[in-house]
Design an enzyme around this catalytic site. Structure first.
Site, PDB file in Angstrom:
ATOM      1  NE  ARG A  77       7.122   0.734   4.652  1.00 38.87           N
ATOM      2  CZ  ARG A  77       5.914   0.162   4.759  1.00 38.87           C
ATOM      3  NH1 ARG A  77       5.776  -1.132   4.574  1.00 38.87           N
ATOM      4  NH2 ARG A  77       4.861   0.896   5.045  1.00 38.87           N
ATOM      5  NE  ARG A 108      -1.635  -2.504   2.701  1.00 33.21           N
ATOM      6  CZ  ARG A 108      -1.882  -3.734   2.254  1.00 33.21           C
ATOM      7  NH1 ARG A 108      -2.990  -3.982   1.632  1.00 33.21           N
ATOM      8  NH2 ARG A 108      -1.021  -4.718   2.459  1.00 33.21           N
ATOM      9  CB  THR A 109       3.475   2.552   2.248  1.00 32.96           C
ATOM     10  OG1 THR A 109       2.740   2.031   3.353  1.00 32.96           O
ATOM     11  CG2 THR A 109       4.002   3.922   2.594  1.00 32.96           C
ATOM     12  CG  HIS A 159       3.717   3.875   8.651  1.00 31.61           C
ATOM     13  ND1 HIS A 159       3.880   4.682   7.531  1.00 31.61           N
ATOM     14  CD2 HIS A 159       3.256   2.682   8.176  1.00 31.61           C
ATOM     15  CE1 HIS A 159       3.531   3.987   6.447  1.00 31.61           C
ATOM     16  NE2 HIS A 159       3.143   2.776   6.820  1.00 31.61           N
ATOM     17  CE  LYS A 188      28.066  -2.411  -6.749  1.00 25.54           C
ATOM     18  NZ  LYS A 188      28.426  -1.686  -7.973  1.00 25.54           N
TER      19      LYS A 188
HETATM   20  N1   CP Z   1      -0.211  -0.052   5.942  1.00 25.25           N
HETATM   21  C1   CP Z   1       0.965  -0.288   5.327  1.00 25.25           C
HETATM   22  O1   CP Z   1       1.987   0.335   5.653  1.00 25.25           O
HETATM   23  O2   CP Z   1       0.910  -1.238   4.367  1.00 25.25           O
HETATM   24  P1   CP Z   1       2.133  -1.749   3.467  1.00 25.25           P
HETATM   25  O3   CP Z   1       3.121  -2.398   4.411  1.00 25.25           O
HETATM   26  O4   CP Z   1       1.524  -2.695   2.483  1.00 25.25           O
HETATM   27  O5   CP Z   1       2.756  -0.542   2.830  1.00 25.25           O
END
Ligand code: CP
Length: 356
Positions: A135, A85-86, A168, A114
């Site tokens: 992320r 999703r993110t 998040h 590397k």
């Molecule tokens: N809610 C969320 O962060 O989903 P993903 O891990 O699929 O990005």
């Protein structure tokens, strides 16, 4: 006040709200790194902007207009932890505004394989791109990288798309946007009871959303989990400092009728210190089943950041109070709004009718 005006050793030891002051300049987000940088004013503003974008996007002319906002910008999506999703909602948000997109999703295909450090990787991306969405499983890395870039010759913005078990922030923005929309006709988020259920110890979405809910008057938070997975003292201290009312309990079914919003979460076993550790915790009673719909308030909402496992039965999906699919789509709109704000095309979008 920007990240180029403070030494890293001073910044890293600040409290979360103090850090937030270095990340926003007036109405303009410079980096989106922690939930605590967003106050009520920013949440209301981003929600309004997301709604405007959502309406503009309904027509071909509107989409053409949105696409014309940032075709001169490029975004790097650097996701070294799995995501559906993110990643995809940021990808779509960039497409809506016309940004070109690059991505690294597996360090086996980049020079980290590397031995290059993540710090050097991000500095390399900043040579080619105008925005980095990242992320990572490392707590604090997005903040560190924002500081490094702010003090480099390429001071480009960073958006934290999930950092370790810690933050998040854009998930929290989409959760707040979902609550804003759900409670629009019933007095907004103020005064509502939000129940968090599941792995509250290791879920970064819960930590970030609990942080944002401190912006609303009279909210009550219920933390419902087995003892081993309960919310951390660190979050409770933030709530105490903000004078937010909360309760900790292991009663799920009994408390459902009190909730205006129920936020289910999955077991985050990717963070197990020892393999199989989570499987030893009995979570069977922390699942929302079809029979629970009978005791759920008529105007309540059932949310989940997704992905889910078995903590919400699929029998529940048809109920209009189950908003997790809409919640997920809201992520695309609020992330579009955030990027529009970062690149200062938000005013042009809000004035859209005046241009047609
Ligand atoms: N809610 C969320 O962060 O989903 P993903 O891990 O699929 O990005």
């Amino acid at each position: 006040m920007g990240l180029n005006e403070i030494a890293w050793d001073d910044y890293k030891d600040l409290g979360l709200y103090e850090k937030g002051k270095f990340l926003i300049d007036g109405n303009h987000v410079e980096h989106a790194l922690i939930a605590q940088q967003f106050g009520r004013k920013e949440l209301d503003y981003l929600g309004e902007l997301a709604t405007k974008i959502r309406f503009i996007a309904k027509t071909r002319e509107g989409m053409d207009f949105l696409n014309s906002q940032l075709p001169h910008k490029r975004a790097m999506l650097y996701f070294t932890q799995p995501s559906t999703r993110t990643f995809l909602s940021f990808f779509a948000a960039c497409q809506i505004l016309g940004l070109r997109i690059g991505n690294v999703r597996d360090t086996a295909t980049s020079s980290e394989f590397k031995g290059e450090t993540q710090e050097d990787s991000v500095r390399s991306f900043s040579s080619y791109y105008d925005l980095i969405v990242m992320r990572t499983k490392k707590k604090g890395l997005a903040e560190r990288m924002a500081w490094v870039l702010a003090n480099s010759e390429r001071p480009i913005p960073i958006i934290n798309a999930g950092s370790g078990q810690d933050q998040h922030p854009t998930q929290a923005l989409l959760d707040i946007y979902t609550l804003q929309r759900s409670f629009e006709g019933i007095g907004g988020i103020d005064g509502k009871t939000v129940m968090f259920v599941g792995d509250l110890a290791r879920g970064r979405t819960v930590r970030s959303l609990a942080g944002l809910l401190t912006n609303y008057a009279g909210v009550k938070l219920l933390f419902v989990a087995p003892e081993q997975l309960q919310i951390s003292d660190e979050i409770l201290k933030l709530l105490d400092d903000a004078d937010v009312s909360y309760e900790i309990t292991s009663e799920f079914e009994e408390r459902i009728p009190e909730a205006n919003a129920i936020y289910m979460t999955r077991i985050q076993d990717e963070w197990d210190a020892h393999k199989g550790e989570s499987a030893k915790v009995d979570t069977t009673k922390f699942c929302f089943k079809a029979e629970h719909l009978d005791v759920l308030k008529k105007d309540a909402v059932l949310m989940h950041p997704l992905p889910r496992r078995n903590e919400i039965s699929t029998d529940v999906d048809h109920d209009p109070r189950a908003v997790y699919w809409r919640q997920m789509r809201n992520g695309m709109w609020i992330r579009t709004a955030l990027i529009a704000n970062i690149f200062a095309v938000d005013k042009s979008i809000l004035n859209y009718e005046n241009q047609s």
